[in-house]
Design a protein around this motif. Structure first.
Motif, PDB file in Angstrom:
ATOM      1  N   ILE A   1       0.838  -1.208   0.000  1.00 60.12           N
ATOM      2  CA  ILE A   1       0.000   0.000   0.000  1.00 60.12           C
ATOM      3  C   ILE A   1       0.867   1.251   0.000  1.00 60.12           C
ATOM      4  N   SER A   2       1.948   1.235   0.773  1.00 60.61           N
ATOM      5  CA  SER A   2       2.860   2.389   0.817  1.00 60.61           C
ATOM      6  C   SER A   2       3.461   2.657  -0.552  1.00 60.61           C
ATOM      7  N   GLY A   3       3.907   1.585  -1.231  1.00 60.88           N
ATOM      8  CA  GLY A   3       4.482   1.742  -2.558  1.00 60.88           C
ATOM      9  C   GLY A   3       3.480   2.294  -3.555  1.00 60.88           C
ATOM     10  N   CYS A   4       2.238   1.815  -3.462  1.00 60.15           N
ATOM     11  CA  CYS A   4       1.186   2.323  -4.350  1.00 60.15           C
ATOM     12  C   CYS A   4       0.932   3.810  -4.115  1.00 60.15           C
ATOM     13  N   LEU A   5       0.865   4.205  -2.853  1.00 63.73           N
ATOM     14  CA  LEU A   5       0.592   5.613  -2.548  1.00 63.73           C
ATOM     15  C   LEU A   5       1.702   6.522  -3.074  1.00 63.73           C
ATOM     16  N   LEU A   6       2.954   6.157  -2.822  1.00 59.38           N
ATOM     17  CA  LEU A   6       4.072   6.975  -3.306  1.00 59.38           C
ATOM     18  C   LEU A   6       4.104   7.004  -4.831  1.00 59.38           C
ATOM     19  N   THR A   7       3.788   5.897  -5.457  1.00 57.04           N
ATOM     20  CA  THR A   7       3.783   5.836  -6.920  1.00 57.04           C
ATOM     21  C   THR A   7       2.745   6.778  -7.504  1.00 57.04           C
ATOM     22  N   VAL A   8       1.558   6.793  -6.918  1.00 59.78           N
ATOM     23  CA  VAL A   8       0.496   7.688  -7.400  1.00 59.78           C
ATOM     24  C   VAL A   8       0.887   9.149  -7.186  1.00 59.78           C
ATOM     25  N   ILE A   9       1.534   9.442  -6.070  1.00 55.79           N
ATOM     26  CA  ILE A   9       1.921  10.817  -5.766  1.00 55.79           C
ATOM     27  C   ILE A   9       3.063  11.300  -6.656  1.00 55.79           C
ATOM     28  N   LEU A  10       4.043  10.431  -6.908  1.00 56.65           N
ATOM     29  CA  LEU A  10       5.276  10.866  -7.562  1.00 56.65           C
ATOM     30  C   LEU A  10       5.206  10.915  -9.081  1.00 56.65           C
ATOM     31  N   PHE A  11       4.393  10.073  -9.694  1.00 57.75           N
ATOM     32  CA  PHE A  11       4.438   9.941 -11.149  1.00 57.75           C
ATOM     33  C   PHE A  11       3.118  10.368 -11.794  1.00 57.75           C
ATOM     34  N   SER A  12       3.169  10.537 -13.104  1.00 61.06           N
ATOM     35  CA  SER A  12       1.951  10.894 -13.834  1.00 61.06           C
ATOM     36  C   SER A  12       0.927   9.763 -13.696  1.00 61.06           C
ATOM     37  N   GLU A  13      -0.322  10.090 -13.906  1.00 64.99           N
ATOM     38  CA  GLU A  13      -1.398   9.132 -13.664  1.00 64.99           C
ATOM     39  C   GLU A  13      -1.232   7.847 -14.476  1.00 64.99           C
ATOM     40  N   MET A  14      -0.904   7.964 -15.753  1.00 61.16           N
ATOM     41  CA  MET A  14      -0.810   6.772 -16.598  1.00 61.16           C
ATOM     42  C   MET A  14       0.431   5.947 -16.277  1.00 61.16           C
ATOM     43  N   VAL A  15       1.533   6.603 -15.971  1.00 59.59           N
ATOM     44  CA  VAL A  15       2.736   5.882 -15.551  1.00 59.59           C
ATOM     45  C   VAL A  15       2.475   5.155 -14.235  1.00 59.59           C
ATOM     46  N   ALA A  16       1.832   5.845 -13.303  1.00 58.71           N
ATOM     47  CA  ALA A  16       1.526   5.230 -12.007  1.00 58.71           C
ATOM     48  C   ALA A  16       0.584   4.045 -12.176  1.00 58.71           C
ATOM     49  N   ALA A  17      -0.422   4.201 -13.016  1.00 57.88           N
ATOM     50  CA  ALA A  17      -1.386   3.115 -13.229  1.00 57.88           C
ATOM     51  C   ALA A  17      -0.701   1.870 -13.774  1.00 57.88           C
ATOM     52  N   LEU A  18       0.177   2.045 -14.764  1.00 58.96           N
ATOM     53  CA  LEU A  18       0.852   0.891 -15.351  1.00 58.96           C
ATOM     54  C   LEU A  18       1.857   0.282 -14.374  1.00 58.96           C
ATOM     55  N   ALA A  19       2.557   1.116 -13.621  1.00 58.85           N
ATOM     56  CA  ALA A  19       3.519   0.602 -12.637  1.00 58.85           C
ATOM     57  C   ALA A  19       2.814  -0.257 -11.590  1.00 58.85           C
ATOM     58  N   ILE A  20       1.629   0.173 -11.173  1.00 61.91           N
ATOM     59  CA  ILE A  20       0.881  -0.589 -10.166  1.00 61.91           C
ATOM     60  C   ILE A  20       0.283  -1.852 -10.769  1.00 61.91           C
ATOM     61  N   LEU A  21      -0.109  -1.812 -12.035  1.00 62.58           N
ATOM     62  CA  LEU A  21      -0.549  -3.028 -12.722  1.00 62.58           C
ATOM     63  C   LEU A  21       0.583  -4.053 -12.770  1.00 62.58           C
ATOM     64  N   MET A  22       1.799  -3.576 -12.994  1.00 61.62           N
ATOM     65  CA  MET A  22       2.955  -4.473 -13.006  1.00 61.62           C
ATOM     66  C   MET A  22       3.182  -5.087 -11.629  1.00 61.62           C
ATOM     67  N   LEU A  23       2.925  -4.318 -10.591  1.00 60.10           N
ATOM     68  CA  LEU A  23       3.021  -4.863  -9.231  1.00 60.10           C
ATOM     69  C   LEU A  23       1.919  -5.891  -8.995  1.00 60.10           C
ATOM     70  N   CYS A  24       0.689  -5.540  -9.318  1.00 62.24           N
ATOM     71  CA  CYS A  24      -0.453  -6.414  -9.021  1.00 62.24           C
ATOM     72  C   CYS A  24      -0.408  -7.725  -9.795  1.00 62.24           C
ATOM     73  N   ILE A  25      -0.230  -7.628 -11.104  1.00 62.67           N
ATOM     74  CA  ILE A  25      -0.342  -8.807 -11.953  1.00 62.67           C
ATOM     75  C   ILE A  25       1.027  -9.445 -12.223  1.00 62.67           C
ATOM     76  N   GLY A  26       2.022  -8.620 -12.522  1.00 66.78           N
ATOM     77  CA  GLY A  26       3.350  -9.162 -12.790  1.00 66.78           C
ATOM     78  C   GLY A  26       3.938  -9.867 -11.593  1.00 66.78           C
ATOM     79  N   ASP A  27       3.847  -9.235 -10.429  1.00 73.70           N
ATOM     80  CA  ASP A  27       4.392  -9.855  -9.218  1.00 73.70           C
ATOM     81  C   ASP A  27       3.585 -11.083  -8.814  1.00 73.70           C
ATOM     82  N   ALA A  28       2.281 -11.068  -9.097  1.00 71.43           N
ATOM     83  CA  ALA A  28       1.467 -12.256  -8.820  1.00 71.43           C
ATOM     84  C   ALA A  28       1.938 -13.433  -9.665  1.00 71.43           C
ATOM     85  N   ALA A  29       2.202 -13.187 -10.940  1.00 71.09           N
ATOM     86  CA  ALA A  29       2.701 -14.249 -11.816  1.00 71.09           C
ATOM     87  C   ALA A  29       4.063 -14.744 -11.346  1.00 71.09           C
TER      88      ALA A  29
END
Length: 210
Positions: free
Chosen positions: A82-110
């Motif tokens: 959750i901390s990583g997601c919050l900092l990612t949303v704050i620090l980066f543009s919306e689309m970059v943050a969205a894709l970075a978090i998708l990589m965390l959610c789905i990529g890390d799950a795989a």
């Protein structure tokens, strides 16, 4: 027979953990649909709840069933997630943050599911002072699964994020690096739930301005 049972048990446990992991998909969905302010408020609220839960858990007042054995005496991975997601949303543009978090959610799950049945995949909870440096990274098959899924995510969502290939490829490489090679600070590994979206986001941001 015992090896097969251990293999199945490890896989089932990891699938259960990663099914919870996928709840983080709510963050990119909110970024796509509701915008930055609502998303920050939502994730910040989730982090406050996580702070309370961790305080209670570490004091032995509650038990969270999907917390790993290795996390029983320290802050659990979901807090860093959750901390990583919050900092990612704050620090980066919306689309970059969205894709970075998708990589965390789905990529890390795989990566986690593949790694649950591949020997040598747990590189963060080991006593690395006794290991050769070549043992401090995940097996290639695990890294390949993470990289492949992250590249696929970048391609699939490029119609929404409008990020060009060199940008999401940089993000996929960063997410894979953060997942595969642990970062140690004062002898303790930094949780990859924290580093994956931040490194992916940083590399995509850098690639977008080159």
């Amino acid at each position: 027979m015992m090896a097969a049972e251990n293999w199945r048990s490890s896989l089932i446990k990891e699938i259960r953990r990663k099914s919870i992991h996928l709840t983080g998909l709510s963050v990119p969905v909110l970024l796509f649909k509701a915008g930055w302010c609502i998303t920050v408020g939502f994730v910040a609220t989730a982090l406050l709840v996580a702070v309370v839960l961790e305080m209670l858990r570490l004091r032995g007042m509650i038990r969270l069933p999907e917390v790993r054995e290795s996390e029983q005496g320290r802050v659990a991975g979901y807090f860093f997630y959750i901390s990583g997601c919050l900092l990612t949303v704050i620090l980066f543009s919306e689309m970059v943050a969205a894709l970075a978090i998708l990589m965390l959610c789905i990529g890390d799950a795989a990566s986690g599911i593949v790694g649950s049945v591949v020997v040598g995949s747990n590189v963060r909870d080991l006593d690395t002072t006794r290991l050769n440096t070549t043992r401090k990274r995940k097996p290639r098959v695990v890294a390949a699964s993470m990289l492949s899924v992250c590249i696929l995510l970048g391609f699939i969502f490029s119609g929404v994020t409008h990020l060009p290939p060199h940008v999401y490829l940089a993000g996929a490489a960063g997410a894979t690096l953060a997942d595969s090679v642990p970062i140690f600070v004062r002898g303790r590994s930094v949780d990859d739930n924290f580093t994956i979206p931040l490194i992916a986001g940083a590399l995509m941001t850098a690639a977008s301005i080159i």
